[in-house]
Motif scaffolding. Structure first.
Motif, PDB file in Angstrom:
ATOM      1  N   THR A   9       0.857  -1.187   0.000  1.00 41.71           N
ATOM      2  CA  THR A   9       0.000   0.000   0.000  1.00 41.71           C
ATOM      3  C   THR A   9       0.897   1.242   0.000  1.00 41.71           C
ATOM      4  OG1 THR A   9      -0.102   0.254   2.407  1.00 41.71           O
ATOM      5  CG2 THR A   9      -1.757  -1.197   1.383  1.00 41.71           C
TER       6      THR A   9
ATOM      7  N   LEU B   2      -1.205  -0.431  -3.925  1.00 41.14           N
ATOM      8  CA  LEU B   2      -2.616  -0.362  -3.542  1.00 41.14           C
ATOM      9  C   LEU B   2      -2.824   0.895  -2.701  1.00 41.14           C
ATOM     10  CD1 LEU B   2      -5.505  -1.485  -3.132  1.00 41.14           C
ATOM     11  CD2 LEU B   2      -4.619  -2.751  -1.160  1.00 41.14           C
TER      12      LEU B   2
ATOM     13  N   GLY C 194      -4.953   1.854  -0.456  1.00 44.90           N
ATOM     14  CA  GLY C 194      -5.979   1.164   0.326  1.00 44.90           C
ATOM     15  C   GLY C 194      -6.727   2.136   1.232  1.00 44.90           C
ATOM     16  N   ASP C 195      -7.956   1.759   1.560  1.00 42.31           N
ATOM     17  CA  ASP C 195      -8.680   2.595   2.521  1.00 42.31           C
ATOM     18  C   ASP C 195      -8.147   2.363   3.942  1.00 42.31           C
ATOM     19  OD1 ASP C 195      -9.781   0.109   2.978  1.00 42.31           O
ATOM     20  OD2 ASP C 195     -11.873   0.739   2.757  1.00 42.31           O
ATOM     21  N   SER C 196      -7.140   1.491   4.074  1.00 45.95           N
ATOM     22  CA  SER C 196      -6.390   1.391   5.337  1.00 45.95           C
ATOM     23  C   SER C 196      -5.796   2.750   5.698  1.00 45.95           C
ATOM     24  CB  SER C 196      -5.274   0.341   5.219  1.00 45.95           C
ATOM     25  OG  SER C 196      -4.492   0.570   4.067  1.00 45.95           O
TER      26      SER C 196
ATOM     27  N   ASP D  56      -8.924   1.739  -3.615  1.00 48.66           N
ATOM     28  CA  ASP D  56     -10.122   1.186  -2.964  1.00 48.66           C
ATOM     29  C   ASP D  56     -11.340   2.077  -3.150  1.00 48.66           C
ATOM     30  OD1 ASP D  56      -9.247  -1.198  -1.897  1.00 48.66           O
ATOM     31  OD2 ASP D  56      -8.800  -0.384   0.093  1.00 48.66           O
TER      32      ASP D  56
ATOM     33  N   LYS E 174     -10.864  -1.407  -6.312  1.00 48.18           N
ATOM     34  CA  LYS E 174     -11.083  -2.613  -5.498  1.00 48.18           C
ATOM     35  C   LYS E 174     -12.313  -2.397  -4.617  1.00 48.18           C
ATOM     36  CE  LYS E 174      -8.194  -3.852  -1.960  1.00 48.18           C
ATOM     37  NZ  LYS E 174      -9.069  -3.793  -0.770  1.00 48.18           N
TER      38      LYS E 174
ATOM     39  N   HIS F 131     -12.286  -8.510  -3.315  1.00 45.85           N
ATOM     40  CA  HIS F 131     -11.619  -8.639  -2.000  1.00 45.85           C
ATOM     41  C   HIS F 131     -12.509  -9.538  -1.152  1.00 45.85           C
ATOM     42  CE1 HIS F 131      -9.522  -6.298   1.560  1.00 45.85           C
ATOM     43  NE2 HIS F 131      -9.880  -7.513   1.940  1.00 45.85           N
TER      44      HIS F 131
ATOM     45  N   VAL G  45      -8.093  -9.940  -4.093  1.00 45.43           N
ATOM     46  CA  VAL G  45      -7.334  -9.920  -2.836  1.00 45.43           C
ATOM     47  C   VAL G  45      -8.031 -10.871  -1.862  1.00 45.43           C
ATOM     48  CG1 VAL G  45      -6.807  -8.517  -0.789  1.00 45.43           C
ATOM     49  CG2 VAL G  45      -6.329  -7.615  -3.070  1.00 45.43           C
TER      50      VAL G  45
ATOM     51  N   GLU H  63      -7.895 -11.884   2.075  1.00 43.35           N
ATOM     52  CA  GLU H  63      -7.328 -11.401   3.341  1.00 43.35           C
ATOM     53  C   GLU H  63      -7.668 -12.355   4.483  1.00 43.35           C
ATOM     54  OE1 GLU H  63      -8.081  -7.281   4.224  1.00 43.35           O
ATOM     55  OE2 GLU H  63      -7.137  -7.425   6.200  1.00 43.35           O
TER      56      GLU H  63
ATOM     57  N   ILE I  27      -3.034 -11.554   1.671  1.00 44.16           N
ATOM     58  CA  ILE I  27      -2.519 -10.862   2.858  1.00 44.16           C
ATOM     59  C   ILE I  27      -2.989 -11.714   4.030  1.00 44.16           C
ATOM     60  CG2 ILE I  27      -4.456  -9.180   2.659  1.00 44.16           C
ATOM     61  CD1 ILE I  27      -2.623  -7.207   4.277  1.00 44.16           C
TER      62      ILE I  27
ATOM     63  N   VAL J 178       0.417  -8.800  -0.587  1.00 43.68           N
ATOM     64  CA  VAL J 178       0.290  -7.379  -0.274  1.00 43.68           C
ATOM     65  C   VAL J 178       0.423  -7.207   1.235  1.00 43.68           C
ATOM     66  CG1 VAL J 178      -2.256  -7.500  -0.246  1.00 43.68           C
ATOM     67  CG2 VAL J 178      -1.140  -5.280  -0.470  1.00 43.68           C
TER      68      VAL J 178
ATOM     69  N   VAL K  11       0.292  -3.844   4.316  1.00 51.59           N
ATOM     70  CA  VAL K  11       0.147  -2.424   4.600  1.00 51.59           C
ATOM     71  C   VAL K  11       1.554  -1.882   4.883  1.00 51.59           C
ATOM     72  CG1 VAL K  11      -0.794  -0.737   6.237  1.00 51.59           C
ATOM     73  CG2 VAL K  11      -2.232  -2.618   5.414  1.00 51.59           C
TER      74      VAL K  11
HETATM   75  O1  KIV Z   1      -6.983  -1.075   2.527  1.00 52.49           O
HETATM   76  C1  KIV Z   1      -6.040  -1.862   2.408  1.00 52.49           C
HETATM   77  O2  KIV Z   1      -4.885  -1.559   2.682  1.00 52.49           O
HETATM   78  C2  KIV Z   1      -6.350  -3.207   1.943  1.00 52.49           C
HETATM   79  C3  KIV Z   1      -5.307  -4.251   2.158  1.00 52.49           C
HETATM   80  C4  KIV Z   1      -5.286  -4.659   3.573  1.00 52.49           C
HETATM   81  C5  KIV Z   1      -5.482  -5.407   1.254  1.00 52.49           C
HETATM   82  O3  KIV Z   1      -7.401  -3.448   1.442  1.00 52.49           O
END
Ligand code: KIV
Length: 271
Positions: free
Chosen positions: A32, A51, A53-55, A93, A122, A144, A187, A189, A210, A220, A222
């Motif tokens: 990410t 990625l 990501g919305d993380s 995302d 995603k 995902h 993905v 997870e 992940i 993948v 974070v």
């Molecule tokens: O938002 C994100 O970082 C993710 C990963 C954990 C796959 O979706």
């Protein structure tokens, strides 16, 4: 205008390149990123997919979950990332509630592709109707499955999914149906390694894991987890790649190599 070899975008990896990696059994590395500096560094280290990501809701914005992230946040961070990378394929995302209907999903996916510059979006869960609608409009989609962080309030905790045989069968069936609906990538997870191996073998699209064992087509993590940044406890499936590395660039390069050589994830990072 030509789409042949003079095309300046030809340096960017495409979905065809990623499919080719799966076909020849070469593992795909993904991390990410949420900003231009890390995007450029990750890209220079040879990581194939970034990625957005919305993380970012947790590691950048400091929320407890990914739920508060908005589509404008995602577009902003996707743009920061895409303008700084030269080669990596970028997936962004669709955040919580941004794909409640196919039409809403199309409007938000358009923002990520047109303003954010992402090459694929995603979304979490078995939303086959949304996927087929987006794909018919020309939007590449990554599915995902397994642990779905946007459903944390239903799940109650971030735990491994698909341990029971009926749950595993549902995840496999959903994966096959997502592929039939048109996703170009998946993905997985936090699922048992054996289940991820089975799904990866049955799908023709690249499967990125992940916490899903070494047999997925790619991995993948974070970024902040693998750089050991942050106050929270690092998840079991992640690894501190700063250990033994002299710099962040070295740590990211070590991760890339460990994915390529299947040294990561090992059994201790799998379920
Ligand atoms: O938002 C994100 O970082 C993710 C990963 C954990 C796959 O979706």
């Amino acid at each position: 205008m030509t789409y042949l070899s003079q095309d300046l975008s030809a340096a960017l990896l495409t979905i065809n390149d990623l499919n080719a990696l799966k076909r020849r059994g070469e593992k795909i590395s993904c991390l990410t990123a949420y900003d231009a500096s890390f995007s450029a560094l990750i890209d220079a280290a040879g990581i194939e997919i970034i990625l957005v990501g919305d993380s970012l809701g947790m590691v950048v914005q400091g929320h407890d979950t990914t739920l508060p992230v908005s589509i404008s946040d995602m577009v902003y961070h996707a743009r920061c990332v895409t303008q700084a990378r030269k080669r990596a394929f970028v997936i962004a995302d669709l955040p919580f509630m941004s794909y409640v209907t196919p039409a809403v999903a199309a409007q938000n996916a358009a923002k990520l592709l047109q303003s954010g510059g992402a090459q694929m979006v995603k979304l979490e869960g078995p939303h086959f109707d949304v996927v087929s609608f987006l794909v018919a409009l020309g939007v590449p989609v990554c599915g995902h499955l397994g642990l779905l962080p946007q459903s944390i309030n239903q799940l109650g905790s971030y735990k491994v999914q698909g341990k029971e045989s009926n749950e595993a069968a549902k995840i496999l069936a959903d994966a096959l149906q997502l592929q039939a609906a048109g996703v170009s990538m998946l993905v997985l997870e936090c699922v048992p390694a054996g289940l991820a191996k089975e799904i990866t073998a049955q799908l023709s699209i690249p499967v990125i894991g992940i916490g899903a064992g070494v047999d997925c087509d790619g991995q993948v993590l974070v970024l902040y987890d693998m750089l050991d940044v942050g106050a929270g406890k690092r998840p079991r499936f992640s690894k501190n790649f700063m250990e033994g590395s002299a710099s962040i660039f070295d740590a990211v390069s070590a991760y890339h190599l460990a994915v390529k050589t299947q040294q990561f994830p090992s059994v201790e990072h799998s379920f």
